[in-house]
Design an enzyme around this catalytic site. Structure first.
Site, mmCIF file in Angstrom:
data_model
loop_
_atom_site.group_PDB
_atom_site.id
_atom_site.type_symbol
_atom_site.label_atom_id
_atom_site.label_comp_id
_atom_site.label_asym_id
_atom_site.label_seq_id
_atom_site.Cartn_x
_atom_site.Cartn_y
_atom_site.Cartn_z
ATOM 1 N N SER A 1 0.699 -1.297 0.190
ATOM 2 C CA SER A 1 -0.112 -0.113 -0.018
ATOM 3 C C SER A 1 0.825 1.242 -0.120
ATOM 4 O O SER A 1 0.949 1.584 -1.044
ATOM 5 C CB SER A 1 -0.847 0.110 1.296
ATOM 6 O OG SER A 1 -1.725 1.047 1.319
ATOM 7 N N ARG A 2 1.245 1.723 1.310
ATOM 8 C CA ARG A 2 2.210 2.807 1.269
ATOM 9 C C ARG A 2 3.272 2.548 2.464
ATOM 10 O O ARG A 2 3.091 2.038 3.363
ATOM 11 C CB ARG A 2 1.530 4.060 1.827
ATOM 12 C CG ARG A 2 0.526 4.614 0.680
ATOM 13 C CD ARG A 2 1.312 5.245 -0.487
ATOM 14 N NE ARG A 2 0.384 5.736 -1.427
ATOM 15 C CZ ARG A 2 0.004 5.189 -2.839
ATOM 16 N NH1 ARG A 2 0.378 3.992 -2.890
ATOM 17 N NH2 ARG A 2 -0.599 5.697 -3.770
ATOM 18 N N GLU B 1 11.483 6.188 -1.646
ATOM 19 C CA GLU B 1 11.687 5.145 -2.780
ATOM 20 C C GLU B 1 12.301 5.974 -4.177
ATOM 21 O O GLU B 1 11.987 7.078 -4.273
ATOM 22 C CB GLU B 1 10.037 4.793 -3.202
ATOM 23 C CG GLU B 1 9.547 3.570 -2.485
ATOM 24 C CD GLU B 1 8.138 3.373 -2.588
ATOM 25 O OE1 GLU B 1 7.530 2.295 -1.962
ATOM 26 O OE2 GLU B 1 7.469 3.935 -3.750
ATOM 27 N N HIS C 1 8.259 -1.865 -5.671
ATOM 28 C CA HIS C 1 7.038 -1.001 -6.092
ATOM 29 C C HIS C 1 6.467 -1.373 -7.304
ATOM 30 O O HIS C 1 6.162 -0.800 -8.016
ATOM 31 C CB HIS C 1 7.295 0.300 -5.870
ATOM 32 C CG HIS C 1 5.945 1.072 -5.736
ATOM 33 N ND1 HIS C 1 5.896 2.087 -4.894
ATOM 34 C CD2 HIS C 1 4.670 0.777 -6.091
ATOM 35 C CE1 HIS C 1 4.702 2.574 -4.712
ATOM 36 N NE2 HIS C 1 4.055 1.944 -5.485
#
Length: 318
Positions: A236-237, A266, A285
């Site tokens: 998700s995050r 990131e 990701h």
């Protein structure tokens, strides 16, 4: 025709898709990547700016008065200073709900890798370890059966429910925590309090947005409420997790394993404590990045622009 610039097209389209949906709407210039110091020159006199992760801040909008529309090739739009755009009358659109299937599938893929270490054992066979093994078979890690175990999903929106459906099909019991309860969710699992979810779940999957109240929600205090040997999934995050606290919990064995497709910074920083943590699987990701998912982004983002050009805008972010 409108001048359209795509600032970071490579991630969305490394060559397996076509920009034709945008080319039908204007004169398109595609940059594979745009370094920060090249954002303003790359935009130039373009009226329509399409971005994925290239930031569009107030100073950029100040320097590029030709911009009339910003389209984000993603659901999250924090790369754009939406307030600054609003002050200038520039609509900002995003692409909601394009990756539900892909992201849900990826969460389960991380879980299955943790449970079976398929890649490791396949490499062991290639390395000759099976053919030289004195036993009929071998394994280097505990093999975990999910049937009958409990998955707790924090954030039971579209992606959370999709992940839960797949887990339920494998025989898992589903617990869910979300501020918005719905009948579709009730048909998949049981809504419970966050503390109950922590206490009862063998696997915890994070599918919630990043808000001030969710930032760092997985920390030493919440981990202490979890079962010993819990498995944690997050695509998700990254900032939902206090990474040092999780690294400590992995080292101690309180958390058996973590599958993470997102981290706090990131691309990942070299000093991230999770890089060398025990039983921590980190991927770059890519949950969203199946070709099918990216094709939906392309079509939906082009349709957003088409609708705006026609005077019937959709998916304008608040």
């Amino acid at each position: 025709m409108s001048k359209i610039v795509i600032l970071d097209g490579y991630t969305e389209n490394p060559g397996d898709l076509s920009w034709a949906p945008f080319e039908a709407l204007g004169e398109v210039t595609v940059f594979d990547r745009t370094p920060v110091d090249q954002i303003i020159p790359h935009i130039g006199s373009a009226e329509i700016v399409i971005t994925n992760k290239t930031p569009l801040r107030r100073e950029t909008l100040d320097a590029c008065p030709s911009i009339r529309y910003i389209g984000v090739l993603a659901t999250g739009y924090d790369v754009v200073d939406v307030q600054a755009a609003r002050e200038r009358g520039i609509p900002v659109t995003n692409v909601p709900a394009y990756g539900t299937a892909a992201v849900g599938q990826y969460a389960i893929a991380m879980l299955l890798e943790i449970c079976h270490h398929v890649a490791h054992h396949a490499q062991a066979v290639r390395d000759g370890r099976w053919q030289s093994c004195p036993d009929w078979c071998f394994w280097d890690y505990p093999l975990i059966e999910l049937d009958g175990k409990t998955m707790g999903v924090i954030g039971f929106g579209r992606i959370g429910r999709q992940t839960a459906r797949i887990a339920k099909a494998m025989g898992m019991r589903i617990l869910a925590y979300d501020n918005n309860l719905c009948d579709e969710g009730r048909a998949i699992g049981d809504y419970v309090s966050l503390d109950a979810l922590y206490a009862q779940s063998d696997v915890i999957a994070l599918h919630c947005p990043l808000f001030p109240e969710t930032r760092g929600m997985i920390c030493k205090e919440s981990i202490a409420k979890m079962k010993d040997g819990v498995i944690l999934l997050n695509n998700s995050r990254g900032p939902l997790i206090n990474e040092q606290d999780l690294a400590d919990a992995l080292e101690s064995g309180k958390v058996y394993a973590a599958g993470l497709d997102v981290v706090s910074t990131e691309p990942i920083a070299g000093d991230n404590p999770l890089l060398h943590a025990k039983n921590c699987f980190i991927t770059p990701h890519i949950s969203w990045a199946s070709r099918e998912s990216r094709a939906r982004i392309m079509d939906m983002a082009a349709n957003n622009l088409s609708q705006w050009l026609a005077g019937t805008p959709i998916h304008i972010v608040d």
